[in-house]
Design an enzyme around this catalytic site. Structure first.
Site, PDB file in Angstrom:
ATOM      1  N   LYS A  26      53.222  40.013 107.386  1.00 35.39           N
ATOM      2  CA  LYS A  26      54.192  39.942 108.486  1.00 35.39           C
ATOM      3  C   LYS A  26      54.722  41.316 108.902  1.00 35.39           C
ATOM      4  CE  LYS A  26      55.637  35.228 107.549  1.00 35.39           C
ATOM      5  NZ  LYS A  26      56.708  34.310 107.155  1.00 35.39           N
TER       6      LYS A  26
ATOM      7  N   MET B 216      62.860  27.517 100.257  1.00 36.50           N
ATOM      8  CA  MET B 216      61.950  27.793 101.389  1.00 36.50           C
ATOM      9  C   MET B 216      60.500  27.406 101.107  1.00 36.50           C
ATOM     10  SD  MET B 216      62.685  31.161 103.517  1.00 36.50           S
ATOM     11  CE  MET B 216      64.329  31.742 103.750  1.00 36.50           C
TER      12      MET B 216
ATOM     13  N   TYR C  52      57.497  25.106 100.189  1.00 38.67           N
ATOM     14  CA  TYR C  52      57.370  23.684 100.504  1.00 38.67           C
ATOM     15  C   TYR C  52      56.167  23.086  99.771  1.00 38.67           C
ATOM     16  CZ  TYR C  52      53.971  25.732 103.638  1.00 38.67           C
ATOM     17  OH  TYR C  52      52.924  26.471 104.133  1.00 38.67           O
TER      18      TYR C  52
ATOM     19  N   GLY D 218      61.283  23.580 102.121  1.00 40.03           N
ATOM     20  CA  GLY D 218      61.167  24.234 103.421  1.00 40.03           C
ATOM     21  C   GLY D 218      60.116  23.653 104.347  1.00 40.03           C
TER      22      GLY D 218
ATOM     23  N   ALA E 250      64.389  39.281  98.899  1.00 38.97           N
ATOM     24  CA  ALA E 250      64.535  40.398  99.843  1.00 38.97           C
ATOM     25  C   ALA E 250      63.176  40.742 100.441  1.00 38.97           C
ATOM     26  CB  ALA E 250      65.124  41.613  99.137  1.00 38.97           C
TER      27      ALA E 250
ATOM     28  N   ASN F 123      55.645  36.732 112.796  1.00 41.49           N
ATOM     29  CA  ASN F 123      54.789  35.641 112.305  1.00 41.49           C
ATOM     30  C   ASN F 123      53.994  34.998 113.443  1.00 41.49           C
ATOM     31  OD1 ASN F 123      56.686  34.115 113.640  1.00 41.49           O
ATOM     32  ND2 ASN F 123      56.910  32.594 112.028  1.00 41.49           N
TER      33      ASN F 123
ATOM     34  N   THR G 109      50.986  35.099 108.200  1.00 43.87           N
ATOM     35  CA  THR G 109      51.759  34.739 107.011  1.00 43.87           C
ATOM     36  C   THR G 109      51.549  35.766 105.914  1.00 43.87           C
ATOM     37  OG1 THR G 109      52.355  32.894 105.571  1.00 43.87           O
ATOM     38  CG2 THR G 109      50.023  33.082 106.112  1.00 43.87           C
TER      39      THR G 109
ATOM     40  N   GLY H 296      59.720  39.277 103.015  1.00 43.38           N
ATOM     41  CA  GLY H 296      59.511  38.953 104.429  1.00 43.38           C
ATOM     42  C   GLY H 296      60.291  37.729 104.885  1.00 43.38           C
TER      43      GLY H 296
END
Ligand code: NAP
Length: 278
Positions: free
Chosen positions: A65, A214, A216, A238, A128, A86, A61, A130
């Site tokens: 990545k 995304m 969470y 996410g 923009a 990942n 993570t 990972g």
């Protein structure tokens, strides 16, 4: 006992150990899955150590990545496209296989948990880094009408589109040029919410849109709050993507396709995850 883990920096917030242990319980596997904090300049050393100790697989993570992409022997097609991974599988012969399961994780979350398809949709993708790199290929495979990318640093979005050589349905847009545009879907792939921040969008972009955060487990982020205030049609974070990308990693390592619903329903109540507005 077979050993797995997730490498990142920071890493203490990661839910991956909980998710993989629940998957293991569901499929009667015994395994160890740990959080591994890697110093930012020591990823290669950490991977070597883990492999030398007989480790079978790692999730990778933030912020590793793209770096990890350089440290495997063989790659899946989708990992080649995204130039970031990942998931690593450590094979008996000492070789390493790298994959990126973020894109499939997003698409399965949309389909399974939100009953939503990107086919023919006009999508605004924020960021923009990972995460956006990881999902763009999978989004395009769903055949949206168009993907517009906006990033705080516009040059990075231009570079991303150039390096991964995506098709004509993707374009980069300056923030000020968004005023004229309407979208069916807005996906926040930035990490701004972690700092309580967001890319400030015209309300019209969010109005009536399906809005996906995304990040969470952060409850009502600035992005989700702006979406609600603008009259978004649907908002979610996410967490489902996290579970689905983990299920794909689990499949790579164990060859078992899981029903993710039991894990989803076990984890979801502890989060202010879904907020259906209409
Ligand atoms: N749910 C899941 O399964 C899942 C999977 C992957 C990632 N994620 C989440 O997605 C987020 C992004 O991850 P990443 O790997 O892409 O991180 P990254 O590579 O570090 O990229 C960060 C992105 O966020 C933007 N950004 C950061 N702070 C901002 C701010 N204050 N205002 C506006 N834009 C800002 C950056 O813009 P600049 O280019 O201008 O710096 C860049 O586009 C993370 O929070 C991660 O937790 C979730």
């Amino acid at each position: 006992m077979n050993s797995y883990g997730v490498v990142g920096n920071p890493i203490q917030h990661s839910l991956s150990p909980l998710i993989h242990h629940l998957f293991a319980e569901q499929t009667n596997q015994t395994l160890r899955y740990q959080r591994i904090l890697a110093p930012r300049d020591r990823l290669e050393y950490v991977l070597n150590q883990f492999q030398a100790q007989g480790g079978k697989g790692l999730n990778i993570t933030l912020p590793f990545k793209q770096q990890a992409f350089q440290l495997v022997d063989r790659l899946s097609e989708r990992a080649c496209f995204t130039a970031s991974i990942n998931t690593i599988q450590f094979n008996e012969d000492g070789s390493r296989f790298g994959d990126n399961t973020d894109g499939v994780g997003l698409i399965r979350d949309l389909a399974l948990h939100h009953h939503f398809s990107l086919l023919g949709k006009r999508i605004l993708l924020l960021g923009a880094g990972g995460a956006v790199r990881g999902v763009l290929h999978a989004i395009l495979q769903e055949q949206p009408e168009e993907v517009v990318i906006v990033n705080r640093t516009e040059s990075k979005a231009i570079e991303l589109v150039k390096t991964i050589n995506v098709c004509s349905r993707v374009r980069v847009c300056a923030l000020h040029a968004l005023k004229e545009l309407l979208f069916d879907v807005v996906i926040n792939g930035t990490s701004a919410s972690l700092m309580g921040d967001m890319i400030r969008l015209p309300k019209t972009c969010l109005q009536n849109a399906f809005c996906y955060e995304m990040v969470y487990g952060k409850g009502m982020t600035p992005f989700l709050r702006a979406a609600v205030d603008a009259g978004a049609a649907y908002c979610t974070d996410g967490l489902g993507m996290l579970i689905e990308q983990a299920a794909e990693s689990f499949y790579i390592w164990h060859g078992i396709r899981l029903d993710t619903m039991p894990v989803y329903t076990k984890i979801i109540p502890s989060y202010f995850n879904m907020l259906r507005i209409t």
